[in-house]
Design an enzyme around this catalytic site. Structure first.
Site, PDB file in Angstrom:
ATOM      1  CD  GLU A 204      -2.000 -16.346 -54.430  1.00 10.49           C
ATOM      2  OE1 GLU A 204      -1.163 -16.169 -55.326  1.00 10.49           O
ATOM      3  OE2 GLU A 204      -2.869 -17.221 -54.477  1.00 10.49           O
ATOM      4  CD  GLU A 391      -7.199 -16.037 -55.384  1.00 14.77           C
ATOM      5  OE1 GLU A 391      -6.543 -16.780 -56.137  1.00 14.77           O
ATOM      6  OE2 GLU A 391      -6.929 -14.847 -55.180  1.00 14.77           O
TER       7      GLU A 391
HETATM    8  C1  PNW Z   1      -3.628 -16.674 -57.709  1.00 13.17           C
HETATM    9  N1  PNW Z   1       1.338 -20.741 -58.617  1.00 13.17           N
HETATM   10  O1  PNW Z   1      -2.387 -16.696 -58.299  1.00 13.17           O
HETATM   11  C2  PNW Z   1      -3.991 -15.204 -57.691  1.00 13.17           C
HETATM   12  O2  PNW Z   1      -4.395 -14.728 -56.448  1.00 13.17           O
HETATM   13  C3  PNW Z   1      -4.942 -14.813 -58.771  1.00 13.17           C
HETATM   14  O3  PNW Z   1      -4.773 -13.467 -59.064  1.00 13.17           O
HETATM   15  C4  PNW Z   1      -4.752 -15.713 -59.979  1.00 13.17           C
HETATM   16  O4  PNW Z   1      -5.446 -15.303 -61.104  1.00 13.17           O
HETATM   17  C5  PNW Z   1      -5.179 -17.093 -59.544  1.00 13.17           C
HETATM   18  O5  PNW Z   1      -4.442 -17.529 -58.411  1.00 13.17           O
HETATM   19  C6  PNW Z   1      -5.036 -18.143 -60.643  1.00 13.17           C
HETATM   20  O6  PNW Z   1      -3.724 -18.238 -61.057  1.00 13.17           O
HETATM   21  C7  PNW Z   1      -1.536 -17.757 -58.363  1.00 13.17           C
HETATM   22  O7  PNW Z   1       2.159 -20.717 -59.548  1.00 13.17           O
HETATM   23  C8  PNW Z   1      -0.709 -17.835 -59.456  1.00 13.17           C
HETATM   24  O8  PNW Z   1       1.379 -21.661 -57.748  1.00 13.17           O
HETATM   25  C9  PNW Z   1       0.254 -18.824 -59.539  1.00 13.17           C
HETATM   26  C10 PNW Z   1       0.364 -19.748 -58.515  1.00 13.17           C
HETATM   27  C11 PNW Z   1      -0.486 -19.667 -57.427  1.00 13.17           C
HETATM   28  C12 PNW Z   1      -1.438 -18.684 -57.358  1.00 13.17           C
END
Ligand code: PNW
Length: 485
Positions: A204, A391
């Protein structure tokens, strides 16, 4: 440019049907046998890889052990006011000490694959230079334990925890960080690729570069739009240099990809015009990361929009950024609903109304079709060889019942519906080869600390006890039946 042939459009919009026999439910039974092939309207292809994902800083703990250097997330989480409750990853799930038991738990539920990340500063404490063999040994042991349990390791090299020493030298604002990343990636691939076949450079990019423009993730800086575009360019360049370094150092047969949270454009209504708009949007909305990685150029509209703030780059860098990949990993949680618009752009992204249903994170809007449309459009627009869903998962405000279980029916609802749409994509021939549920354990959810739980196992952070939730039982059944019914 016509993104879709008439035939494809018809398939997508008109008769979006796989062979009728496959789709038609058999009244009164889940399965029927025909010519020794199991025809199950809710099953996945044989060999589909069911996994789970996590990242180093979110689960390992042992922040100060065996020579690990600090990362920007240690610094950030220890800065007052940055994370919920002042939570840090100092201990997290203590996976550093408990990985053997956790891998046994994975094995006992039938998990076929595990996606983990490597803490760069555990291996190279200062980001460049001296290698910490104790850190390397830890990952060797993890890989051995996974293989012994029959679980396929998927290794992410960078999941946001940049060594603090590199941040002190400018972090992703410095082009040198790309070189440092490639050296580190090559080193790890050289050590692990005799047993690890799948590597992802980064997780990401859009999420970790956001730490340079908002206070909710490390390093928590506020740079200008021009600086953001330039440092994002350094990150995609680091990805490309990493791909090349891994290939140069790794054993034959190693597969290299990325885990990216592409903007998951989803047609708001499944008609030809909105589908076409969503396909256009997926290219434009992902211009600075996924599109440039796939195409080796920034779309014109992106450069025009930035004007003077556009990144500086040369042709050789662009070739490096677009180094061919063996697979792409997509992290998909939410939809971005798109409708066709009578504008130059040709589409618009619709805002979510305040009352829109969400899981237990404000950003986690629910839209199961995103897990159909994201891989479908990515396959249609860029034709990657293989796709993994690296994921997908849901946060919830879980608690233990007096009997000591967790009845997380919200998460089960979320997973069931998203997987139905993934099944729809796979059945139509989209080359998705596996799925990684986020996450196996509740863990350190970045700025949200330990408040928002994503695990299918409940973790009591005082005792480190793991308790399977109802969603773990749900997922065990999915894996066992290779499908939803
Ligand atoms: C992902 N958003 O993060 C990450 O790859 C993980 O480390 C994380 O724990 C997981 O998703 C759950 O949050 C994101 O705001 C965090 O759209 C925020 C967003 C997307 C992905």
């Amino acid at each position: 440019m016509h993104l879709f042939s008439r035939r494809t459009l018809l398939k997508l919009f008109g008769a979006a049907v796989p062979p009728a026999a496959f789709l038609r439910p058999v009244p009164g039974m889940a399965k029927c046998e025909s010519n020794s092939t199991i025809i199950n309207p809710r099953s996945f292809p044989k060999g589909f890889l069911w996994g789970s994902a996590a990242s180093a800083y979110q689960v390992e703990g042992a922040a100060d052990e065996d020579g690990r250097g600090p990362s920007i997330w240690d610094t950030f989480s220890h800065t007052p006011g940055r994370t919920f409750h002042g939570d840090t990853g100092d201990v997290a799930d203590d996976v550093y000490h408990r990985y053997r038991e956790d891998i046994q738990l994975m094995k006992s539920m039938g998990l076929m694959s595990y996606r983990f990340s490597i803490s760069w500063s555990r291996i190279i404490p200062d980001g460049t230079g001296t290698v910490n063999m104790k850190g390397m040994d830890y990952y060797q042991r993890v890989v051995d334990a996974l293989l012994e349990a029959g679980i396929v390791p998927f290794c992410t090299l960078f999941h946001w925890d940049l060594p603090q020493t590199l941040q002190d030298k400018g972090g992703w604002q410095s082009r040198d960080t790309a070189k440092a990343f490639a050296d580190y990636a090559g080193l790890v691939a050289g050590k692990l690729s005799d047993r690890v076949k799948y590597f992802m450079t980064m997780n990401e990019i859009s999420s970790f570069v956001s730490g340079y423009v908002d206070s909710k993730s490390a390093p928590g800086l506020h740079v200008s739009p021009a600086e953001l575009a330039q440092l994002t360019h350094h990150a995609v360049l680091a990805h490309g240099m990493g791909v090349q370094a891994i290939r140069a150092a790794a054993h034959a047969g190693t597969e290299v990809g990325i885990a990216d949270n592409v903007v998951p454009t989803t047609p708001v209504i499944e008609t030809a015009e909105h589908i076409k708009a969503a396909a256009k949007a997926i290219r434009e909305e992902n211009a600075r990361i996924f599109t440039v990685i796939q195409e080796g150029k920034y779309p014109e509209a992106y450069l025009e929009r930035l004007g003077k703030a556009a990144p500086r780059f040369n042709a050789e860098e662009m070739r490096t950024i677009a180094s061919p990949l063996d697979f792409v990993g997509l992290n998909v949680y939410t939809p971005s609903y798109v409708r066709a618009a009578d504008s130059l752009q040709g589409y618009e992204i619709l805002p979510f109304p305040a009352s829109y249903p969400r899981m237990y994170s404000s950003w986690l809007t629910i839209g199961p079709e995103a897990l159909y449309w994201t891989p479908t459009l990515v396959a249609e627009v860029w034709k990657p060889r293989k796709i993994y869903i690296t994921e997908n998962g849901a946060s919830a405000e879980d608690s233990l019942t007096p009997e000591g279980t967790v009845l997380d029916i919200g998460r089960v609802m979320y997973l069931r519906n998203y997987l139905m749409h993934l099944q729809r994509a796979v059945t139509e021939g989209v080359p998705v080869r596996g799925y990684f549920l986020w996450s196996f354990l509740d863990n350190f959810e970045w700025a949200d600390g330990y408040q928002r739980r994503f695990g299918i196992h409940y973790v009591d952070f005082a005792t480190q006890k793991r308790t399977p939730k109802l969603s773990a039982e749900f997922y065990r059944q999915v894996i066992k039946r290779n499908g939803l019914a």
